[in-house]
Enzyme design. Structure first.
Site, PDB file in Angstrom:
ATOM      1  CG  LEU A 266      -1.997  -1.065   1.303  1.00  0.00           C
ATOM      2  CD1 LEU A 266      -2.701  -1.021   2.655  1.00  0.00           C
ATOM      3  CD2 LEU A 266      -3.006  -0.902   0.177  1.00  0.00           C
TER       4      LEU A 266
ATOM      5  CD  GLN B 209       9.491   0.978   0.041  1.00  0.00           C
ATOM      6  OE1 GLN B 209       8.924   0.620  -0.989  1.00  0.00           O
ATOM      7  NE2 GLN B 209      10.743   0.685   0.307  1.00  0.00           N
TER       8      GLN B 209
ATOM      9  N   GLY C 175      10.330   5.806   5.262  1.00  0.00           N
ATOM     10  CA  GLY C 175      11.592   5.555   5.933  1.00  0.00           C
ATOM     11  C   GLY C 175      11.499   4.465   6.981  1.00  0.00           C
TER      12      GLY C 175
ATOM     13  N   GLY D 187       9.626   1.627   6.721  1.00  0.00           N
ATOM     14  CA  GLY D 187       9.438   0.313   6.137  1.00  0.00           C
ATOM     15  C   GLY D 187       8.323   0.323   5.112  1.00  0.00           C
TER      16      GLY D 187
ATOM     17  CG  ASP E  14       6.373  12.631   8.990  1.00  0.00           C
ATOM     18  OD1 ASP E  14       6.664  13.585   8.247  1.00  0.00           O
ATOM     19  OD2 ASP E  14       6.583  11.444   8.681  1.00  0.00           O
TER      20      ASP E  14
END
Length: 708
Positions: free
Chosen positions: A388, A390, A392, A394, A514
């Protein structure tokens, strides 16, 4: 009793902290056979002491003396529930047994709630409580009268005031109502309209009487006390009451589930130091019936109270509380997960012990532990076709797993990049924070897995993916339908509600660190769900910022300009990221050409259009004019205000939510973009004050190491 030195704010040696954690877990495991009673512990946060107690359920042994609770009137414990008024008919019939009754249940020991200060002022303690109620009609026709959470100078001496049935809620009577000598304040949940009441379904603040000083109707919030249809537990509600002793303000929240809403149903001033007859007060519940009746029940009760220096009496009497299986969910999880966060987050770069050193599945209250084989099978051996997204951290995969009742359900599985030190830190950091958060605009954690050296978190699958895919698309993906204006505005409001919860309504201030569209997921109804808490940090009560010694994390374009100089993440830096997201939602374009001073092409163009009086030209042309101009201008001005170069000028999350719900006007934004000032930070109380420093302009110098 947890020693005060082991509170969540302490800094223990590694070996000691690990030992305390394992001790906590072992205590929880050995107490499962004990009947649930109550649990209490004391913690120290930011130099302040707090006492927390919990009744996740109630046992009839609580009615036997000596006990932690004082029962009065017709109150009792039946079916693991506090029945504040009678719970069933007797042989004499309901007219004799349920009509015109009163009851109350108070903690047996008082707390000191205010203390004199040397300058002649008064310091008032803060407290926070959550309880689950069931207001149940005995028949479809009648309901009455209501229930109240009470802070009182006296626990009633074992008996409610005479004549306090009916509309007096067991608190007062016709001759004493409103008398300052009553010395109580209560948050009432009223189900019968008296001549002085707002309606028959409201919440109110009562001070020394039942004529509420402040009241609010509950129907606009979708809440119906004692509803007619009780076949699906419609009468069950969670109620949160928060009292801020510094601001002298009380707020109440209500919801059907365990997620506290971002908007209070009651927000009113209250100075308990002027209401109480002395410095000590009791906490509890009171209820009544009248000629019409209902069952007024409390099914669980948790509470945290700030301890003042002379609170020793209450502390000593509480130290003998019975520890039962109840210690697991409310207390041990908070302590154990808090220690996990302390062990693995605060000791960045130093792994105290591997994840395997602690049996996470043994900690009560943890979400479901998945078997690795089930997740491997559900993702088709982590097939790239199931991927779905990606980042930093994983990769995230779609998976099908067994849910309740054996029915299959689709989930999102987040696989961390490795079981090395950094991977374990990221895994524990996210697990320790998201596991405790409950809000409708946050992605829900379902479970976890740590087997075969693989670290996995399992979340609710968001059918509509991430916001960035709908706004910008992704290489290789089929084009997504353009989000309508209504959907965009709802997304912005949802993210604002989540941010307000993290910054102001949760037990601790949580900094997300973030904020960006790829971390905002959309459910089946296009409601926003903020996710990816791998960088998030919960702050101690005396802290307003977080510094990561490993470097400045985040994504360019969403990192506030002051972060490049201070290296600190704050609520203000989260707001900056939110402002960038808002501009992207309205404009349908990415932030690009990002610089340390917080400049971007999108932000610069928005400022220019605003200065020229044509800010609506920034709206996404794909909408083809199908948008509300007033709302668009409101959002664009909000985006500019949140993107202000100087953090002290940005609105707080509470104000942002008010603006988006039209409870406040759009922010006043200057016609041109202010110059970025590198501020010197001064701390005053719990607020950061910024003084001017040297100005800076956009620079093209940037290192790629800051990119995730």
């Amino acid at each position: 009793m947890v020693p005060p030195s082991m509170g969540p704010s302490c800094h223990l040696p590694c070996s000691t902290a690990a030992g305390v954690l394992l001790w906590c877990i072992s205590v929880c495991l050995t107490l499962h056979a004990v009947r649930a009673q109550s649990a209490t512990f004391t913690s120290t946060v930011g130099g302040k002491e707090f006492t927390t107690f919990s009744f996740p359920t109630f046992d009839r042994s609580l009615m036997q003396l000596p006990t932690n609770l004082t029962f009065a009137g017709n109150s009792s414990v039946t079916q693991n529930t506090l029945q504040i008024t009678p719970d069933s008919n007797s042989a004499s019939g309901p007219d004799n047994f349920l009509v015109n009754q009163t009851g109350s249940v108070f903690l047996s020991s008082p707390f000191v709630l205010w203390a004199s200060e040397p300058a002649g002022g008064r310091y008032v303690a803060s407290f926070s409580t959550v309880f689950r109620i069931n207001l149940y009609r005995a028949n479809a026709t009648n309901k009455g009268e209501g229930l109240a959470f009470v802070v009182a100078s006296s626990n009633g001496g074992g008996s409610p005031p005479p004549g306090s049935h009916g509309g007096y809620l067991g608190l007062t009577n016709a001759s004493t109502d409103g008398n300052a000598a009553n010395g109580f304040a209560a948050v009432e949940l009223d189900t019968v309209k008296q001549p002085y009441d707002l309606d028959d379904n409201h919440v109110g603040l009562d001070v020394n009487g039942v004529r509420s000083t402040h009241a609010a109707a509950l129907t606009p919030f979708g809440i119906q006390l004692a509803p007619i249809d009780t076949t699906v537990n419609d009468g069950f509600y969670m109620v949160w009451v928060d009292y801020n002793g510094a601001t002298r303000r009380v707020r109440a929240y209500m919801a059907k589930n365990g997620s506290r809403p971002g908007v209070a149903v009651l927000d009113a001033p209250l100075d308990l130091s002027t209401v109480l007859l002395g410095k000590r007060a009791y906490f509890g519940f009171s209820a009544s019936t009248g000629v019409k009746y209902q069952f007024n029940c409390v099914r669980m009760w948790n509470m945290t109270v700030e301890r003042l220096p002379d609170s020793s009496t209450a502390s000593r009497s509480m130290s003998g509380w019975k520890l039962g299986a109840a210690v697991g969910v409310p207390c041990a999880v908070a302590l154990a997960i808090g220690l996990l966060a302390g062990l693995y987050i605060r000791r960045k770069g130093k792994m105290v012990a591997g994840v395997t050193a602690v049996d996470l599945s043994a900690i009560p209250g943890m979400p479901r532990e998945f078997d690795f084989r089930e997740l491997k099978r559900g993702t088709n051996n982590f097939d790239k076709k199931m991927k779905l997204g990606q980042g930093g951290y994983g990769v995230v995969y779609r998976a099908t797993v067994a849910g309740e009742g054996g029915r299959s359900m689709e989930v999102a599985v987040k696989q961390f990049s490795g079981a090395n030190t950094k991977g374990q830190e990221d895994f524990l950091a996210e697990l320790s924070i998201i596991n405790r958060l409950r809000h409708r605009n946050l992605v829900k954690l379902i479970g976890w897995c740590h087997q075969n050296g693989v670290l996995l978190l399992v979340y609710d699958l968001m059918p509509n993916g991430s916001l960035d895919r709908h706004l910008f698309g992704r290489a290789g993906d089929a084009p997504s339908p353009t989000l309508s204006w209504e959907q965009r505005y709802k997304v912005a409001a949802g993210v604002a509600s989540a941010l307000n919860y993290l910054h102001h309504d949760y037990d601790h201030v949580v900094i997300h660190r973030d904020m960006k569209p790829s971390n905002i997921m959309l459910d089946a109804a296009f409601n926003a769900r903020l996710g990816d808490f791998g960088l998030a940090r919960a702050l101690d009560a005396d802290k307003t910022s977080y510094t990561d010694r490993a470097g400045l994390p985040g994504t360019l374009g969403y990192i506030a300009p002051e972060c490049f100089h201070t290296g600190r993440a704050t609520r203000e830096s989260d707001v900056f990221g939110f402002g960038a997201v808002v501009l992207e939602i309205v404009c349908g374009r990415r932030n690009s050409c990002c610089h340390p001073a917080g400049c971007s092409q999108l932000l610069e163009e928005a400022w220019e259009l605003h200065g020229a009086g044509s800010v609506l030209e920034a709206v996404d042309p794909r909408l083809a004019g199908a948008f509300d101009e007033a709302e668009a201008e409101r959002l664009l001005l909000l985006g500019l205000a949140c993107s202000h170069p100087n953090p002290g000028e940005r609105p707080k999350a509470q104000a942002i939510l008010q603006i988006l719900t039209h409870s406040a006007p759009p922010p006043d934004v200057p016609p041109s973009r202010p110059a970025f000032m590198w501020p010197v930070v001064l701390v005053k109380g719990d607020e950061e004050m910024y003084t001017s420093g040297s100005s800076a302009t956009c620079s093209t110098v940037m290192t790629s190491s800051l990119l995730r």
